[in-house]
Scaffold this motif. Sequence first.
Motif, mmCIF file in Angstrom:
data_model
loop_
_atom_site.group_PDB
_atom_site.id
_atom_site.type_symbol
_atom_site.label_atom_id
_atom_site.label_comp_id
_atom_site.label_asym_id
_atom_site.label_seq_id
_atom_site.Cartn_x
_atom_site.Cartn_y
_atom_site.Cartn_z
ATOM 1 N N LEU A 121 3.403 -12.878 0.551
ATOM 2 C CA LEU A 121 2.792 -14.208 0.624
ATOM 3 C C LEU A 121 1.310 -14.169 0.952
ATOM 4 O O LEU A 121 0.531 -14.996 0.473
ATOM 5 N N THR A 122 0.886 -13.191 1.762
ATOM 6 C CA THR A 122 -0.482 -13.205 2.284
ATOM 7 C C THR A 122 -1.425 -12.230 1.589
ATOM 8 O O THR A 122 -2.647 -12.332 1.758
ATOM 9 N N HIS A 123 -0.890 -11.248 0.861
ATOM 10 C CA HIS A 123 -1.733 -10.241 0.190
ATOM 11 C C HIS A 123 -2.745 -9.633 1.178
ATOM 12 O O HIS A 123 -3.958 -9.821 1.048
ATOM 13 N N PRO A 124 -2.274 -8.875 2.181
ATOM 14 C CA PRO A 124 -3.159 -8.396 3.260
ATOM 15 C C PRO A 124 -4.259 -7.443 2.796
ATOM 16 O O PRO A 124 -5.277 -7.291 3.472
ATOM 17 N N GLY A 125 -4.088 -6.785 1.622
ATOM 18 C CA GLY A 125 -5.108 -5.843 1.166
ATOM 19 C C GLY A 125 -6.210 -6.463 0.348
ATOM 20 O O GLY A 125 -7.191 -5.795 0.014
ATOM 21 N N ALA A 126 -6.074 -7.745 0.032
ATOM 22 C CA ALA A 126 -7.072 -8.409 -0.814
ATOM 23 C C ALA A 126 -8.253 -8.905 0.014
ATOM 24 O O ALA A 126 -8.082 -9.454 1.095
ATOM 25 N N GLY A 127 -9.467 -8.699 -0.502
ATOM 26 C CA GLY A 127 -10.663 -9.233 0.141
ATOM 27 C C GLY A 127 -11.064 -8.559 1.430
ATOM 28 O O GLY A 127 -11.834 -9.116 2.211
ATOM 29 N N ILE A 331 2.553 -2.672 1.299
ATOM 30 C CA ILE A 331 1.943 -3.667 0.421
ATOM 31 C C ILE A 331 0.423 -3.637 0.563
ATOM 32 O O ILE A 331 -0.318 -3.701 -0.429
ATOM 33 N N PHE A 332 -0.070 -3.524 1.782
ATOM 34 C CA PHE A 332 -1.508 -3.454 2.057
ATOM 35 C C PHE A 332 -2.138 -2.264 1.332
ATOM 36 O O PHE A 332 -3.151 -2.397 0.630
ATOM 37 N N ILE A 333 -1.536 -1.093 1.483
ATOM 38 C CA ILE A 333 -2.089 0.128 0.882
ATOM 39 C C ILE A 333 -1.998 0.070 -0.641
ATOM 40 O O ILE A 333 -2.921 0.494 -1.357
ATOM 41 N N ALA A 334 -0.899 -0.460 -1.164
ATOM 42 C CA ALA A 334 -0.756 -0.581 -2.614
ATOM 43 C C ALA A 334 -1.843 -1.467 -3.201
ATOM 44 O O ALA A 334 -2.385 -1.174 -4.282
ATOM 45 N N GLN A 335 -2.203 -2.531 -2.504
ATOM 46 C CA GLN A 335 -3.256 -3.426 -2.987
ATOM 47 C C GLN A 335 -4.627 -2.770 -2.900
ATOM 48 O O GLN A 335 -5.471 -2.952 -3.793
ATOM 49 N N ILE A 336 -4.870 -1.993 -1.851
ATOM 50 C CA ILE A 336 -6.153 -1.294 -1.719
ATOM 51 C C ILE A 336 -6.323 -0.283 -2.852
ATOM 52 O O ILE A 336 -7.405 -0.152 -3.448
ATOM 53 N N PHE A 337 -5.254 0.432 -3.178
ATOM 54 C CA PHE A 337 -5.318 1.475 -4.207
ATOM 55 C C PHE A 337 -4.929 0.945 -5.585
ATOM 56 O O PHE A 337 -4.781 1.724 -6.528
ATOM 57 N N LEU A 372 6.422 8.625 5.769
ATOM 58 C CA LEU A 372 7.726 8.756 5.134
ATOM 59 C C LEU A 372 7.918 7.670 4.084
ATOM 60 O O LEU A 372 8.395 7.928 2.973
ATOM 61 N N THR A 373 7.511 6.447 4.415
ATOM 62 C CA THR A 373 7.629 5.332 3.466
ATOM 63 C C THR A 373 6.717 5.534 2.262
ATOM 64 O O THR A 373 7.127 5.352 1.109
ATOM 65 N N LEU A 374 5.455 5.901 2.512
ATOM 66 C CA LEU A 374 4.497 6.075 1.421
ATOM 67 C C LEU A 374 4.905 7.209 0.484
ATOM 68 O O LEU A 374 4.785 7.089 -0.744
ATOM 69 N N SER A 375 5.370 8.321 1.069
ATOM 70 C CA SER A 375 5.771 9.450 0.228
ATOM 71 C C SER A 375 6.996 9.105 -0.608
ATOM 72 O O SER A 375 7.123 9.561 -1.753
ATOM 73 N N THR A 376 7.903 8.289 -0.065
ATOM 74 C CA THR A 376 9.080 7.860 -0.817
ATOM 75 C C THR A 376 8.678 6.971 -1.987
ATOM 76 O O THR A 376 9.247 7.053 -3.086
ATOM 77 N N LEU A 377 7.674 6.118 -1.766
ATOM 78 C CA LEU A 377 7.218 5.208 -2.814
ATOM 79 C C LEU A 377 6.233 5.863 -3.775
ATOM 80 O O LEU A 377 5.914 5.296 -4.828
#
Length: 456
Positions: A121-127, A331-337, A372-377
């Motif tokens: 809902l908030t898109h924490p990695g945007a802006g 979600i934050f890291i995915a939006q940054i990258f 662990l989460t990032l490596s899984t994704l």
Amino acid sequence: MSTSAETAESSQAPQTPKSSRIPKVPFWVQILAGLALGVLLGWIAKSGDLGWLTSTLEHIGDLFVQLLKLAVAPLVFFAILVSITNLRQVNNAARLATRTLLWFMATSLIAVAIGLAIGLLTHPGAGTGLTPKDGKLPDHAGSWIDFLTGIVPTDIITPFTELNVLQIVFMAAVAGIAALQLGEKAEPVLKVSRSVLELLQKALWWVIRLAPIGTVGLIGNAIATYGWNLIGKYATFTVDIYVGCAIVLFGVYPLLLSTVAKVNPLQFFRGAWPAIQLAFVSRSSVGTMPVTQKVTERLGVPREYASFAVPFGSTTKMDGCASIYPAIAAIFIAQIFDVHLGIGDYILIAFVSVIGSAATAGLTGATVMLTLTLSTLGLPLEGVGLLMAIDPILDMMRTATNVAGQAVIPILVSAKEKILDRDAYASATSIRIGDTEAGTPATPEATPVPAAATAS
């Protein structure tokens, strides 16, 4: 005659003692004062560029955390060992343990769903102004192979020297199950273990008394080191974590208490606030464990069951660090990258959060769980570096949520099993930090504490 009689009567009348003692300042007031003073000193150090003050605050905070960690390894080992053997005193022990684990998983699933919803809902990695160049690889990355193979230690010394809590839990569980099988033959060892556990808890209570001073250093150093400008870059992400934890802490848990356990949620917060408050300051579920166990017992959970559920939860039950945080962080890291996440990725995040929460091991920080989460994704691990700067600010609320969950679940299970002392729960408003000290008996006459009062 009347005069002498009056004199004799007056001499026998009880005299009101004059109080010469300085009134005790409630522990929650001391913590709040430490928070306020820490923010003030941190702001002074940052705005005045006072390196010596920043260094002093850092040393004070580090010393407090170091003292907490000093007792972690033996405390976890003996707490788990004793708690497993205490289960033999409880009827339907296997069912209690199974229900506890299932509730751990169920609430973790709820927490991760809330984290994902907030992140989407908030898109924490945007802006944010952050770019992939701002990230850096972590020193250590978690993987499923490391997680599974890392449970079993190569020797009995290294887990204690390197503070590998997961391996310590494994060894303690093996020792506890072996003691159950041996029966009376293991009683001498168990007697020593109980004595050592009480000794460790007493020593840890001395450290806990220093929490107001530790608060000054931890909060002050965070403000002086990171400042408001850096926090501003992570404003949405930070608010997301705090809001997500608050929804679980003040929404989900009270709802479960009122509908499942059918108890007043306000009574829970009045009784459990010392543990929640200390968790917020210390950022350590394991360091808070003695307080958590005492307040849980005071809230009507049988001691034999609480001595199993709370130590077990302090190393595996992490709704803040292992559910809400990695969900929003992914979600934050995915939006940054600029990486697109699909439905399958969100399901993987939920799976990792529910199954892999033991990787957090009850220590400050959740870096292992995040990697662990990032490596899984398949997300870039450099994203961990983006979040390290803001981690101490986030970890306070995460740990408070963790510890609250560690106290809620035993109440839910006890209520469903009809072993919850509801009279004790109803009188839990009288819990004080001084009364929860190891070895101190319950005193119903204790001074009442406000709902948002009195603590890792």
